[in-house]
Design an enzyme around this catalytic site. Structure first.
Site, PDB file in Angstrom:
ATOM      1  N   TYR A  65       1.823   5.489  11.128  1.00 37.15           N
ATOM      2  CA  TYR A  65       1.602   5.583   9.749  1.00 37.15           C
ATOM      3  C   TYR A  65       2.927   5.957   9.100  1.00 37.15           C
ATOM      4  O   TYR A  65       3.430   5.095   8.304  1.00 37.15           O
ATOM      5  CB  TYR A  65       0.897   6.960   9.323  1.00 37.15           C
ATOM      6  CG  TYR A  65       0.874   7.285   7.949  1.00 37.15           C
ATOM      7  CD1 TYR A  65       0.248   6.488   7.012  1.00 37.15           C
ATOM      8  CD2 TYR A  65       1.466   8.349   7.463  1.00 37.15           C
ATOM      9  CE1 TYR A  65       0.537   6.511   5.647  1.00 37.15           C
ATOM     10  CE2 TYR A  65       1.659   8.705   6.040  1.00 37.15           C
ATOM     11  CZ  TYR A  65       0.944   7.723   5.145  1.00 37.15           C
ATOM     12  OH  TYR A  65       1.229   7.929   3.892  1.00 37.15           O
ATOM     13  N   LYS A 121     -11.446  13.275   0.738  1.00 37.32           N
ATOM     14  CA  LYS A 121     -10.761  12.900   1.881  1.00 37.32           C
ATOM     15  C   LYS A 121     -11.372  13.456   3.181  1.00 37.32           C
ATOM     16  O   LYS A 121     -10.589  13.581   4.079  1.00 37.32           O
ATOM     17  CB  LYS A 121      -9.398  13.365   1.869  1.00 37.32           C
ATOM     18  CG  LYS A 121      -8.377  12.552   0.696  1.00 37.32           C
ATOM     19  CD  LYS A 121      -7.142  12.937   0.419  1.00 37.32           C
ATOM     20  CE  LYS A 121      -6.121  12.873   1.557  1.00 37.32           C
ATOM     21  NZ  LYS A 121      -4.897  13.280   1.600  1.00 37.32           N
ATOM     22  N   SER A 125       6.174   8.049   1.976  1.00 31.30           N
ATOM     23  CA  SER A 125       5.635   9.417   2.446  1.00 31.30           C
ATOM     24  C   SER A 125       6.522   9.917   3.123  1.00 31.30           C
ATOM     25  O   SER A 125       7.336   9.336   3.795  1.00 31.30           O
ATOM     26  CB  SER A 125       4.551   9.070   3.576  1.00 31.30           C
ATOM     27  OG  SER A 125       4.094  10.176   4.300  1.00 31.30           O
TER      28      SER A 125
END
Length: 336
Positions: free
Chosen positions: A161, A200, A139
């Protein structure tokens, strides 16, 4: 469009998170171009379970797979018994690992590390045992507020994250050095938008969210100075391209997947208004996240080009234009 000359028919392909945004797009790519491939989708399909921030634990949705004719397994990548069954009963040639807790506002650090890092190690062990090439989702969040252009090696994650994805990258490098009979490639996605992201919910891109605001007749609401808030927005088709090219890389590693160009949120709304034929006045509000907000992201994709042969095909205008028919369909069928 097909992105590889390698014949994948008769190959067995595992896609974790295959009912999610990117995973489902990959599933349909293989179904379209390699109808005799055995595509196995594993996903923790959504339930009513939520995290402490109130968001769903899983965004996987059956509607993302409508029309898919491959094999579908509902399960959690944290379930070691399930992974043991996959290792015993299948022989994968490729593993696309898209499953993750990808909500950057999640507070459960323990669950984030367990799901994103520890389960990844278990999947790497399956890849090693099967001789399967591994392509996994890293990411752009690994960079945090690092200055643009973001380059591999300049990571500064600002949330758990981003940290978990960086730990995945470290783990992948260790495995690459130890096991040379498979390739392992991590793809650092930047701001992805496109079909099959709708489920999402509020973590879907602002492209679809602004599109639906405009279609409902509402003035788009932007942060002040949105012409100076820029992101590297990348259309889903270029994400699919990068994944396919990563199946047979010139070298292992972690690579940025973006366009290499930063575009503003203001330009996003302007393009959408042009495509949708609207002319609503923008409403601007103070940005409550100043001090903990990325104001500029731009992927350095030179190593991605050289190692994978990747070349982004969609400018922001082209990507949004390609997406608009689906934005309209969702508005009519899911929101009306």
């Amino acid at each position: 469009m097909r992105y590889s000359d390698v014949n994948l028919n008769q190959k067995t392909i595992l896609i974790t998170g295959g009912a999610g945004f990117i995973g489902s797009n990959l599933a349909f790519y293989f179904q379209e171009h390699y109808p005799h491939a055995h595509v196995v989708v594993l996903d923790l399909f959504r339930s009513n379970l939520t995290l402490s921030n109130g968001n769903l634990k899983s965004f996987g949705h059956f509607k993302n797979l409508l029309g898919f004719s491959g094999e579908v397994i509902s399960g959690d990548i944290n379930d070691k018994a399930l992974l043991g069954t996959l290792q015993k009963n299948y022989k994968f040639d490729y593993i696309f690992h898209e499953a993750a807790i990808s909500d950057t506002t999640v507070l459960e650090q323990d669950l984030m590390i367990q799901t994103n890092v520890n389960a990844f190690k278990d999947l790497l062990d399956i890849a090693v045992a099967h001789g399967a090439n591994m392509i996994y989702a890293s990411s752009g969040a690994t960079y945090g507020d690092a200055p643009s252009p973001q380059r591999v090696g300049r990571e500064a994650p600002q949330n758990v994250y981003g940290f978990s994805k960086l730990m995945m990258d470290h783990l992948a490098r260790q495995y690459s050095q130890k096991f040379e009979h498979i390739s392992i490639v991590g793809l650092r996605y930047f701001n992805v938008y496109g079909p099959r992201e709708f489920f999402k919910n509020k973590t879907a891109s602002m492209v679809v969210q602004f599109g639906h605001q405009l279609l409902s007749g509402k003035n788009p609401k932007l942060f002040e100075n949105s012409d100076q808030i820029l992101r590297d927005f990348i259309y889903i088709e270029d994400i699919v391209q990068a994944n396919i090219l990563a199946m047979h890389p010139r070298e292992n590693g972690v690579f940025n997947v973006g366009t290499g160009k930063a575009r503003s949120f203001q330009s996003m709304v302007d393009i959408l208004q042009s495509e949708l034929g609207t002319s609503f006045a923008c409403e601007y509000m103070a940005n409550p996240y100043v001090g903990r907000y990325q104001f500029h992201t731009e992927a350095d994709i030179e190593s991605t080009k050289s190692a994978l042969g990747y070349e982004p095909r969609f400018e922001f205008e082209q990507g949004i234009a390609a997406y608009v028919p689906e934005i309209k369909r969702l508005f009519e069928q899911e929101l009306s």
